[in-house]
Write an enzyme that holds these catalytic residues in place. Structure first.
Site, mmCIF file in Angstrom:
data_model
loop_
_atom_site.group_PDB
_atom_site.id
_atom_site.type_symbol
_atom_site.label_atom_id
_atom_site.label_comp_id
_atom_site.label_asym_id
_atom_site.label_seq_id
_atom_site.Cartn_x
_atom_site.Cartn_y
_atom_site.Cartn_z
ATOM 1 N N ALA A 1 0.825 -1.206 0.000
ATOM 2 C CA ALA A 1 0.000 0.000 0.000
ATOM 3 C C ALA A 1 0.861 1.259 0.000
ATOM 4 C CB ALA A 1 -0.946 -0.026 1.198
ATOM 5 N N SER B 1 0.341 3.832 -2.982
ATOM 6 C CA SER B 1 -0.418 4.911 -3.643
ATOM 7 C C SER B 1 -1.518 5.466 -2.740
ATOM 8 C CB SER B 1 -1.066 4.397 -4.930
ATOM 9 O OG SER B 1 -0.098 3.866 -5.789
ATOM 10 N N GLU C 1 2.762 0.074 -11.074
ATOM 11 C CA GLU C 1 4.189 -0.050 -10.714
ATOM 12 C C GLU C 1 5.035 0.941 -11.513
ATOM 13 O OE1 GLU C 1 5.568 -3.878 -9.702
ATOM 14 O OE2 GLU C 1 3.555 -4.562 -9.181
HETATM 15 C C1 LIG Z 1 -5.096 -2.097 -11.552
HETATM 16 C C2 LIG Z 1 -4.214 -1.293 -10.650
HETATM 17 C C3 LIG Z 1 -3.635 -1.873 -9.537
HETATM 18 C C4 LIG Z 1 -2.822 -1.115 -8.695
HETATM 19 N N1 LIG Z 1 -2.279 -1.709 -7.573
HETATM 20 C C5 LIG Z 1 -1.565 -0.948 -6.699
HETATM 21 C C6 LIG Z 1 -1.073 -1.508 -5.480
HETATM 22 O O1 LIG Z 1 -1.241 -2.706 -5.202
HETATM 23 N N2 LIG Z 1 -0.422 -0.706 -4.600
HETATM 24 C C7 LIG Z 1 -0.200 0.627 -4.862
HETATM 25 O O2 LIG Z 1 0.412 1.278 -4.027
HETATM 26 N N3 LIG Z 1 -0.646 1.196 -6.019
HETATM 27 C C8 LIG Z 1 -1.328 0.443 -6.934
HETATM 28 N N4 LIG Z 1 -1.793 1.003 -8.097
HETATM 29 C C9 LIG Z 1 -1.577 2.422 -8.324
HETATM 30 C C10 LIG Z 1 -0.566 2.714 -9.438
HETATM 31 O O3 LIG Z 1 0.727 2.391 -9.019
HETATM 32 C C11 LIG Z 1 -0.743 4.175 -9.842
HETATM 33 O O4 LIG Z 1 -1.986 4.286 -10.503
HETATM 34 C C12 LIG Z 1 0.378 4.675 -10.751
HETATM 35 O O5 LIG Z 1 1.611 4.758 -10.069
HETATM 36 C C13 LIG Z 1 0.060 6.048 -11.359
HETATM 37 O O6 LIG Z 1 -0.343 6.949 -10.364
HETATM 38 P P1 LIG Z 1 -1.696 7.779 -10.532
HETATM 39 O O7 LIG Z 1 -2.761 6.840 -10.940
HETATM 40 O O8 LIG Z 1 -1.889 8.585 -9.323
HETATM 41 O O9 LIG Z 1 -1.425 8.735 -11.772
HETATM 42 P P2 LIG Z 1 -0.630 10.132 -11.723
HETATM 43 O O10 LIG Z 1 0.639 9.970 -10.989
HETATM 44 O O11 LIG Z 1 -1.545 11.209 -11.294
HETATM 45 O O12 LIG Z 1 -0.277 10.327 -13.267
HETATM 46 C C14 LIG Z 1 -1.233 10.784 -14.233
HETATM 47 C C15 LIG Z 1 -0.475 10.955 -15.559
HETATM 48 O O13 LIG Z 1 0.574 11.923 -15.420
HETATM 49 C C16 LIG Z 1 1.806 11.360 -15.811
HETATM 50 N N5 LIG Z 1 2.901 11.931 -15.020
HETATM 51 C C17 LIG Z 1 2.954 12.078 -13.671
HETATM 52 N N6 LIG Z 1 4.130 12.602 -13.311
HETATM 53 C C18 LIG Z 1 4.839 12.765 -14.462
HETATM 54 C C19 LIG Z 1 6.148 13.275 -14.754
HETATM 55 N N7 LIG Z 1 6.980 13.706 -13.791
HETATM 56 N N8 LIG Z 1 6.540 13.295 -16.061
HETATM 57 C C20 LIG Z 1 5.713 12.852 -17.051
HETATM 58 N N9 LIG Z 1 4.478 12.365 -16.818
HETATM 59 C C21 LIG Z 1 4.058 12.337 -15.553
HETATM 60 C C22 LIG Z 1 1.641 9.864 -15.568
HETATM 61 O O14 LIG Z 1 2.587 9.096 -16.319
HETATM 62 C C23 LIG Z 1 0.196 9.651 -16.005
HETATM 63 O O15 LIG Z 1 0.160 9.522 -17.401
HETATM 64 C C24 LIG Z 1 -2.574 0.262 -8.987
HETATM 65 C C25 LIG Z 1 -3.131 0.832 -10.135
HETATM 66 C C26 LIG Z 1 -3.947 0.078 -10.960
HETATM 67 C C27 LIG Z 1 -4.515 0.726 -12.190
#
Ligand SMILES: Cc1cc2nc3c(=O)[nH]c(=O)nc-3n(C[C@H](O)[C@H](O)[C@H](O)COP(=O)(O)OP(=O)(O)OC[C@H]3O[C@@H](n4cnc5c(N)ncnc54)[C@H](O)[C@@H]3O)c2cc1C
Length: 386
Positions: free
Chosen positions: A123, A125, A365
């Site tokens: 956990a 995110s 990830e």
């Molecule tokens: C099916 C699923 C399972 C998951 N399981 C887990 C889990 O078990 N544990 C856990 O902790 N998390 C989990 N996650 C969360 C996942 O790791 C995050 O969704 C992911 O890291 C992206 O974060 P966000 O969704 O907040 O998007 P954001 O970080 O808000 O990003 C939105 C967009 O902006 C882009 N962006 C952000 N920063 C930059 C930058 N500096 N330069 C260029 N582009 C950028 C991203 O690439 C993306 O396209 C899961 C997600 C999914 C979909």
């Protein structure tokens, strides 16, 4: 010929592939129900898959990262929802405990992550922090000789099945100059008072894999719930994600491979204009391109896994493998759906499921953009590829 792979590693993957075939008939119902049946998780435990990379003295199979990645490829080729559940449990949670857990944490938690009674969760995110994980807001404050945790974790795989989650929370104030300062990892029993598992997310794909919020409302944990060192949790999370990315690359290869196999068989038998459609270059070339790209992606994840097994740096190689394999899986599943035409869009053939399931691989990830940042950083530092 498989560079980086020994015979025993191939044998383990073949055994799991054979078992996974037996699940085929059950997948549509499980995806519809939105859960992995408990007996399937127990069977994974019995087969040793849930403790595959855990050293034998700790109750695991002691298999290599290479073997585990090949197993994830096979699980994903059969059922991507199952592959991601295993990747998080075994690759990330088991792996983190083995590397950083105290003898007491290993004794208490590993058996329950290995025996098929549950699946561990990781956990990191939160609603307001994904890519920028260091900006997390969950807090841990001293409470007697233990800690009290508050916060909300978002999109947590396996939360519903998990006896424990490795939860990242901050101790002390946020320091804008050192965003990761104070972040600490805790092994949190999910039956502790104050833990609430949110409603399962409604997703595009991976429908049987649980993705839920995890709310920590004044959850009390003992002093010895800290995993690794106080304040050093962010480095621990990044290391876990490096290994996890090898697994997501392998998962992407399995998804692409399975979708292209369906498309190839379909194209051989579907006749239009008096010929099997595979006779048309417009149909066979995308399949040929995918075949080459699948092989390239496999080599990338095997190289990263091999480096990890040999104790060599592999952060950059894992990012390259994850980036290339996950983007490749988008092209391959797109080609597979297109090859089946209208049938590709229907539930009757599994290509639509692989296309939906594969979409997550460029996001979790670390998104593709974050992988590019990791690779660019190592490039600019002048680090050599392995
Ligand atoms: C099916 C699923 C399972 C998951 N399981 C887990 C889990 O078990 N544990 C856990 O902790 N998390 C989990 N996650 C969360 C996942 O790791 C995050 O969704 C992911 O890291 C992206 O974060 P966000 O969704 O907040 O998007 P954001 O970080 O808000 O990003 C939105 C967009 O902006 C882009 N962006 C952000 N920063 C930059 C930058 N500096 N330069 C260029 N582009 C950028 C991203 O690439 C993306 O396209 C899961 C997600 C999914 C979909």
């Amino acid at each position: 010929m498989r560079p980086f792979v020994a015979g025993t590693e191939r044998d383990l993957a073949s055994a799991v592939a054979e078992w996974a075939l037996s699940l085929r008939e059950r997948i549509p119902a499980a995806e519809k129900a939105g859960e992995i049946p408990r007996d399937v998780i127990r069977e994974l435990g019995r087969l040793g898959v849930l403790g595959m990379t855990v050293p034998e003295p700790l109750g695991g199979l002691g298999a290599s990262t290479v073997a585990f990645a090949l197993v994830l490829e096979e699980l994903a080729a059969a059922w991507p929802s199952l592959a991601v559940a295993v990747a998080v449990n075994t690759g990330i949670v088991d792996g983190t405990l083995v590397r950083h857990g105290t003898p007491e944490q290993l004794r208490r938690w590993l058996p329950r992550l290995i025996d098929g009674s549950g699946l561990g969760a990781f956990a990191l995110s939160e609603p307001s922090s994904g890519s920028d994980a260091a900006s997390l807001r969950a807090t841990a404050i001293r409470d007697g000789d233990g800690w009290r945790l508050n916060g909300r974790k978002q999109f947590i795989t396996n939360a519903r099945y998990a006896p424990l989650a490795i939860v990242f929370a901050r101790i002390g104030e946020t320091d804008p100059a050192r965003a990761h300062a104070g972040i600490t990892a805790f092994a949190v029993p999910l039956d502790a008072p104050g833990v609430v598992i949110g409603t399962a997310e409604r997703k595009l794909g991976l429908l049987a894999s649980d993705t839920s919020a995890l709310v920590l409302d004044g959850v009390r944990v003992d002093r010895d719930a800290v995993v690794g060192e106080v304040g050093k949790g962010f480095a621990l999370a990044l290391a876990a994600l490096d290994g996890g990315r090898v697994g997501i690359a392998a998962q992407s290869v399995g998804i692409a491979r399975a979708a292209i196999a369906i498309a190839r068989d379909y194209a051989k038998h579907r006749t239009q204009f008096g010929r099997p459609i595979v006779d048309f270059e417009g149909v066979r070339f995308p399949l040929a391109r995918s075949e080459g790209e699948i092989a390239a992606a496999r080599l990338l994840f095997l190289r990263a896994a091999w480096l990890k097994d040999h104790g060599r740096p592999f952060t950059r190689e894992a990012a390259m493998a994850k980036l290339y394999a996950s983007e490749m899986a988008q092209r391959a599943t797109h080609a597979a759906v297109q090859t089946l035409g209208g049938y590709g869009y229907m539930r009757e053939y599994a290509v639509e499921r692989y296309a939906r399931d594969g979409r997550a691989t460029t996001i979790y990830e670390g998104t593709s953009e974050i992988q590019r940042l990791v690779i660019a950083r190592s490039l600019l530092l002048g680090l050599q590829a392995g």
